[in-house]
Design a protein around this motif. Structure first.
Motif, PDB file in Angstrom:
ATOM      1  N   LEU A 151      39.531 127.720  51.579  1.00  0.00           N
ATOM      2  CA  LEU A 151      39.921 128.496  52.475  1.00  0.00           C
ATOM      3  C   LEU A 151      40.445 130.093  52.093  1.00  0.00           C
ATOM      4  N   PHE A 152      39.849 131.186  52.588  1.00  0.00           N
ATOM      5  CA  PHE A 152      39.836 132.731  52.730  1.00  0.00           C
ATOM      6  C   PHE A 152      39.832 133.755  53.498  1.00  0.00           C
ATOM      7  N   LEU A 153      40.895 134.753  53.927  1.00  0.00           N
ATOM      8  CA  LEU A 153      40.482 135.625  55.306  1.00  0.00           C
ATOM      9  C   LEU A 153      39.782 135.859  55.461  1.00  0.00           C
ATOM     10  N   THR A 154      38.673 136.490  56.369  1.00  0.00           N
ATOM     11  CA  THR A 154      37.913 137.381  56.728  1.00  0.00           C
ATOM     12  C   THR A 154      38.526 138.914  56.689  1.00  0.00           C
ATOM     13  N   GLU A 155      38.178 140.116  56.416  1.00  0.00           N
ATOM     14  CA  GLU A 155      38.782 141.735  56.777  1.00  0.00           C
ATOM     15  C   GLU A 155      39.354 141.346  58.021  1.00  0.00           C
ATOM     16  N   THR A 156      39.108 140.086  59.185  1.00  0.00           N
ATOM     17  CA  THR A 156      39.259 140.677  60.592  1.00  0.00           C
ATOM     18  C   THR A 156      40.558 139.390  60.398  1.00  0.00           C
ATOM     19  N   GLY A 157      40.685 138.807  59.810  1.00  0.00           N
ATOM     20  CA  GLY A 157      41.949 138.055  59.308  1.00  0.00           C
ATOM     21  C   GLY A 157      42.933 138.416  58.314  1.00  0.00           C
ATOM     22  N   ALA A 158      42.168 139.216  57.309  1.00  0.00           N
ATOM     23  CA  ALA A 158      43.323 140.557  56.457  1.00  0.00           C
ATOM     24  C   ALA A 158      43.695 141.529  57.089  1.00  0.00           C
ATOM     25  N   ALA A 159      42.907 141.548  58.684  1.00  0.00           N
ATOM     26  CA  ALA A 159      44.354 142.977  59.419  1.00  0.00           C
ATOM     27  C   ALA A 159      44.983 141.937  60.109  1.00  0.00           C
ATOM     28  N   LEU A 160      45.024 141.085  60.593  1.00  0.00           N
ATOM     29  CA  LEU A 160      46.048 140.703  61.791  1.00  0.00           C
ATOM     30  C   LEU A 160      46.714 140.292  60.670  1.00  0.00           C
ATOM     31  N   GLU A 161      46.851 139.327  59.459  1.00  0.00           N
ATOM     32  CA  GLU A 161      48.504 138.397  58.764  1.00  0.00           C
ATOM     33  C   GLU A 161      48.928 140.627  58.522  1.00  0.00           C
ATOM     34  N   ARG A 162      48.047 141.158  58.305  1.00  0.00           N
ATOM     35  CA  ARG A 162      49.059 142.726  57.642  1.00  0.00           C
ATOM     36  C   ARG A 162      49.489 143.198  59.018  1.00  0.00           C
ATOM     37  N   GLU A 163      48.956 142.893  59.909  1.00  0.00           N
ATOM     38  CA  GLU A 163      49.716 143.281  61.700  1.00  0.00           C
ATOM     39  C   GLU A 163      51.282 142.471  61.594  1.00  0.00           C
ATOM     40  N   LEU A 164      50.753 141.492  61.843  1.00  0.00           N
ATOM     41  CA  LEU A 164      52.306 140.357  61.365  1.00  0.00           C
ATOM     42  C   LEU A 164      52.806 140.149  60.743  1.00  0.00           C
ATOM     43  N   SER A 165      52.422 140.712  59.708  1.00  0.00           N
ATOM     44  CA  SER A 165      53.705 141.003  58.596  1.00  0.00           C
ATOM     45  C   SER A 165      54.244 141.614  58.060  1.00  0.00           C
ATOM     46  N   ASP A 166      53.684 143.328  58.756  1.00  0.00           N
ATOM     47  CA  ASP A 166      54.010 144.788  58.713  1.00  0.00           C
ATOM     48  C   ASP A 166      55.402 144.627  59.466  1.00  0.00           C
ATOM     49  N   ALA A 167      55.004 143.470  60.913  1.00  0.00           N
ATOM     50  CA  ALA A 167      56.140 143.601  62.313  1.00  0.00           C
ATOM     51  C   ALA A 167      57.536 142.660  61.261  1.00  0.00           C
ATOM     52  N   GLN A 168      57.556 142.039  60.417  1.00  0.00           N
ATOM     53  CA  GLN A 168      58.448 140.825  60.033  1.00  0.00           C
ATOM     54  C   GLN A 168      59.132 141.604  58.731  1.00  0.00           C
ATOM     55  N   ARG A 169      58.274 142.526  57.987  1.00  0.00           N
ATOM     56  CA  ARG A 169      59.188 143.939  57.023  1.00  0.00           C
ATOM     57  C   ARG A 169      59.866 144.299  57.641  1.00  0.00           C
ATOM     58  N   VAL A 170      59.299 145.008  58.473  1.00  0.00           N
ATOM     59  CA  VAL A 170      60.362 146.318  59.042  1.00  0.00           C
ATOM     60  C   VAL A 170      61.792 145.460  59.853  1.00  0.00           C
ATOM     61  N   PRO A 214      55.746 139.145  66.163  1.00  0.00           N
ATOM     62  CA  PRO A 214      54.573 138.194  65.229  1.00  0.00           C
ATOM     63  C   PRO A 214      54.246 137.008  67.019  1.00  0.00           C
ATOM     64  N   ASP A 215      55.422 136.938  67.445  1.00  0.00           N
ATOM     65  CA  ASP A 215      55.136 136.246  68.345  1.00  0.00           C
ATOM     66  C   ASP A 215      53.861 137.090  69.652  1.00  0.00           C
ATOM     67  N   ARG A 216      54.709 137.893  70.057  1.00  0.00           N
ATOM     68  CA  ARG A 216      54.263 138.733  70.790  1.00  0.00           C
ATOM     69  C   ARG A 216      52.690 139.169  70.553  1.00  0.00           C
TER      70      ARG A 216
END
Length: 180
Positions: free
Chosen positions: A120-139, A51-53
């Motif tokens: 506070l709510f995530l926008t579509e762009t925010g949700a996409a970033l959150e998925r990318e970060l979480s996917d990396a940690q889930r792996v 996620p840091d990267r």
């Protein structure tokens, strides 16, 4: 040292139930605890590396990641609730939220009941970033869990929950009960 105590400690450290007769003996030396502390430091470093990267490519840091994560977990959460969960100063959170809002990742809406409240709510762009970060940690987590096995995973989770301060455990439990 009593071999039964050592056996019980090793069995517990490996996710077992204890020593002879099934009693729950747990005796760890300062050296064993130091090794556990060091393992947590290095595991955290690995857990945050991917996620840091991703965050660095966007000009964000870990505070942004935590904010995005918890806004995703509780859409409509208030700024005050986020302050309590993250344990940061209002000034620090405002700096993070301002960047996320300006960059179109988070939307701040006036509260329906209390106009002073900001939800506070995530926008579509925010949700996409959150998925990318979480996917990396889930792996990383999935690979570690598979390697360790179900008993170790259950033990690890028990240890993590036992280490939480009471107020933080309350937040954790609320998120767990929210289900998603």
């Amino acid at each position: 040292m009593d071999p039964d105590v050592i056996s019980g400690a090793m069995c517990m450290a490996e996710g077992g139930t204890g020593g002879p007769g099934g009693e729950s003996l747990l005796f760890l030396t300062d050296e064993q605890l130091r090794k556990g502390i060091e393992a947590m430091f290095f595991a955290y470093r690995g857990f945050t590396a991917d996620p840091d990267r991703i965050l660095a490519a966007h000009g964000y840091g870990r505070a942004h990641h935590r904010a995005v994560h918890f806004i995703n977990r509780a859409p409509g959460t208030t700024v005050n609730n986020l302050l309590n969960i993250l344990g940061v100063t209002k000034q620090s959170l405002n700096r993070v939220l301002r960047a996320l809002i300006e960059d179109g990742l988070v939307e701040s809406r006036v509260g329906a009941q209390d106009k002073r409240q900001r939800n506070l709510f995530l926008t579509e762009t925010g949700a996409a970033l959150e998925r990318e970060l979480s996917d990396a940690q889930r792996v990383r987590m999935r690979a570690a869990y598979r390697s360790a096995g179900p008993e170790a995973v259950a033990g690890f989770r028990t240890v993590l929950e036992a280490m939480m301060d009471t107020d933080l455990h309350h937040h954790f439990k609320a998120l767990k009960e929210a289900g998603s």
